[in-house]
Design a protein around this motif. Structure first.
Motif, PDB file in Angstrom:
ATOM      1  N   VAL A 156      -1.324   2.281  -4.740  1.00 54.27           N
ATOM      2  CA  VAL A 156      -2.790   2.307  -4.800  1.00 54.27           C
ATOM      3  C   VAL A 156      -3.358   3.698  -5.074  1.00 54.27           C
ATOM      4  O   VAL A 156      -4.258   4.159  -4.384  1.00 54.27           O
ATOM      5  CB  VAL A 156      -3.398   1.682  -3.523  1.00 54.27           C
ATOM      6  N   LYS A 200      -8.237   0.120  -7.567  1.00 53.88           N
ATOM      7  CA  LYS A 200      -8.443   0.594  -6.193  1.00 53.88           C
ATOM      8  C   LYS A 200      -9.786   1.307  -6.129  1.00 53.88           C
ATOM      9  O   LYS A 200     -10.062   2.172  -6.960  1.00 53.88           O
ATOM     10  CB  LYS A 200      -7.303   1.561  -5.830  1.00 53.88           C
ATOM     11  N   HIS A 211       1.777   5.186  -1.994  1.00 55.19           N
ATOM     12  CA  HIS A 211       1.344   6.291  -2.866  1.00 55.19           C
ATOM     13  C   HIS A 211       2.627   7.020  -3.278  1.00 55.19           C
ATOM     14  O   HIS A 211       2.944   8.080  -2.749  1.00 55.19           O
ATOM     15  CB  HIS A 211       0.407   7.244  -2.125  1.00 55.19           C
ATOM     16  N   HIS A 247      -6.760  -0.633   5.316  1.00 54.18           N
ATOM     17  CA  HIS A 247      -7.027   0.068   6.588  1.00 54.18           C
ATOM     18  C   HIS A 247      -7.889  -0.778   7.531  1.00 54.18           C
ATOM     19  O   HIS A 247      -7.391  -1.289   8.502  1.00 54.18           O
ATOM     20  CB  HIS A 247      -7.662   1.447   6.377  1.00 54.18           C
ATOM     21  N   HIS A 270       0.854  -1.212   0.000  1.00 55.72           N
ATOM     22  CA  HIS A 270       0.000   0.000   0.000  1.00 55.72           C
ATOM     23  C   HIS A 270       0.879   1.248   0.000  1.00 55.72           C
ATOM     24  O   HIS A 270       1.190   1.809   1.054  1.00 55.72           O
ATOM     25  CB  HIS A 270      -0.937  -0.001   1.210  1.00 55.72           C
ATOM     26  N   ASP A 318       1.065   3.119   3.512  1.00 58.66           N
ATOM     27  CA  ASP A 318       0.261   4.331   3.316  1.00 58.66           C
ATOM     28  C   ASP A 318       0.988   5.602   3.752  1.00 58.66           C
ATOM     29  O   ASP A 318       0.341   6.587   4.093  1.00 58.66           O
ATOM     30  CB  ASP A 318      -1.062   4.203   4.092  1.00 58.66           C
TER      31      ASP A 318
HETATM   32 ZN   LIG Z   1      -3.647   4.953   1.090  1.00 57.67          ZN
END
Ligand SMILES: [Zn+2]
Length: 423
Positions: free
Chosen positions: A143, A222, A89, A274, A87, A334
């Motif tokens: 994602v 996603k 970005h 999450h 996960h 994340d």
């Molecule tokens: Zn995220």
């Protein structure tokens, strides 16, 4: 053993410009002090690996170096498959005002959406990709939140050897109901949430959104199930999953709430991201349906940096319950914020701490970062292990990561696709 052909990585025209990049690896023999197999939970002493053509060609106690091969001595180190973050970005680094909570983060995301060009987002991705690779992450599932498909360009640049970075399974634009994850839009400009998000509210829009992502280079889909008061329904999720499956792609679902996680699990997604507040019943449903938890389990430091201190205790408590239930788990972070003295890679690898706090034994943490994550990403045939035929993605640590997962936080050697990235 049949040596595989050398890949042609670049058109000849460009090759001359890029001689400085380590595009082509010579045969290499790695002398490993211990070779770690995450699936078996073993560290076998005195093993060697022959790497050629970007792949592991042979493994064993007696592997002789062919003529011209470089020998790399890691005989004091533990050698293991490259790590996976499920996960990321990469094309997003938020400039927040610091420590003001989720709303501040979302405002910063809107500001990135409005003020940063897709070109800039790609360059942000170049920096984050390099930092993740240096920390030992040789594969990521990225994602979304990459402007207008900056992630696809980044993935291709990495694949073509233009820039160093992990192998990317990228999501393209995040598919969400009207408004995406924004709560500050105003009616005259509701479209400002795009292109960061791809709004899809009807079944037809959902199918079209998936197709758009496939067309523009997504390797995973996603979706956001529950960031607005109007959640996607089980039927909506099924529509999205079916359309993605037609293109042989899996679906990752953002679910902050228990209700959202239950809908996503019922709808048949591959992973739930999450799931901060997933109930034990929902975790049991996930286990029954083989849905991975990608918990993005913020460390104390990460929670604090985002002004979301309470999240750390929540994710550790949820991780404990997930472990008791036996949900399949893939490591995912994340991280989207910068921190002085840290890189995207060091901030991400620190998430090992949350698993340790939740009582995960070291071998289970390593599996979540290698074999299990590879299975979620659909790359388990060639990643997450170092058997002959595997991608030559490997890292080395001074300590035994099967005894103490903290060893993973300081890798001292990184190879990707047979190319030494760091030693
Ligand atoms: Zn995220």
């Amino acid at each position: 053993m049949t040596p595989s052909p050398r890949p042609v990585l670049l058109p000849a025209l460009l090759a001359g410009l890029l001689l400085a990049l380590p595009l082509q690896a010579a045969p290499v023999v790695i002398r490993a002090g211990w070779l770690v197999d995450p699936a078996a939970g073993t560290a076998v002493p005195g093993q060697s690996l022959l790497v050629d053509g970007g792949r592991v060609q042979a493994v064993g106690a007696q592997v002789s170096a062919p003529a011209g091969a470089e020998v790399i001595d890691l005989s004091r180190l533990y050698v293991l498959p490259g790590l996976i973050d499920a996960h990321t970005h990469l094309c997003l680094t938020l400039r927040t005002e610091g420590g003001k909570g989720l709303n501040d983060l979302l405002r910063a995301l809107l500001s990135s959406t409005l003020l940063e060009t897709t070109g800039r987002r790609a360059l942000v991705g170049v920096v984050n990709a390099r930092e993740m690779l240096a920390a030992g992450f040789t594969t990521v599932r990225d994602v979304g939140n990459a402007g207008n498909y900056a992630d696809t360009d980044l993935r291709r640049a990495i694949e073509e050897g233009w820039v160093p970075g992990p192998t990317m399974i990228n999501a393209g634009r995040i598919i969400a109901p009207l408004g995406g994850q924004y709560h500050h839009l105003q009616p005259e400009r509701a479209d400002l949430g795009e292109p960061e998000y791809l709004y899809a509210d009807t079944p037809e829009e959902m199918r079209r959104a998936v197709r758009k992502n496939v067309l523009f280079g997504a390797k995973v889909i996603k979706i956001v199930v529950d960031d607005q008061p109007y959640l996607y329904s089980v039927e909506d999720v099924r529509t999205l999953v079916a359309e993605a499956a037609r293109a042989h792609l899996k679906v990752a679902a953002h679910c902050g709430t228990d209700a959202g996680a239950r809908i996503a699990a019922e709808g048949g997604v591959a992973s739930i991201e999450h799931a901060y507040d997933a109930s034990t019943e929902t975790l049991e449903l996930m286990k029954k349906k083989g849905v991975f938890l990608v918990g993005t389990d913020f460390t104390v430091t990460a929670s604090h940096a985002m002004g979301m201190d309470d999240y750390h205790a929540r994710v550790v408590a949820r991780l404990k319950r997930a472990r008791a239930v036996g949900v399949p788990i893939a490591f995912g972070t994340d991280v989207v914020f910068p921190m002085a003295g840290e890189t995207r890679g060091t901030l991400s690898i620190a998430f090992v701490e949350s698993f340790q706090e939740a009582g995960f034994p070291a071998p289970a943490i390593l599996r979540a970062m290698t074999t299990d994550a590879a299975r979620l990403l659909g790359v388990e045939a060639e990643r997450g292990h170092l058997r002959p035929g595997a991608a030559a993605d490997l890292v080395a640590t001074e300590g035994n990561p099967l005894q103490d997962a903290s060893a993973l936080r300081h890798v001292s050697f990184v190879m990707k696709g047979g190319v030494v990235i760091r030693r």
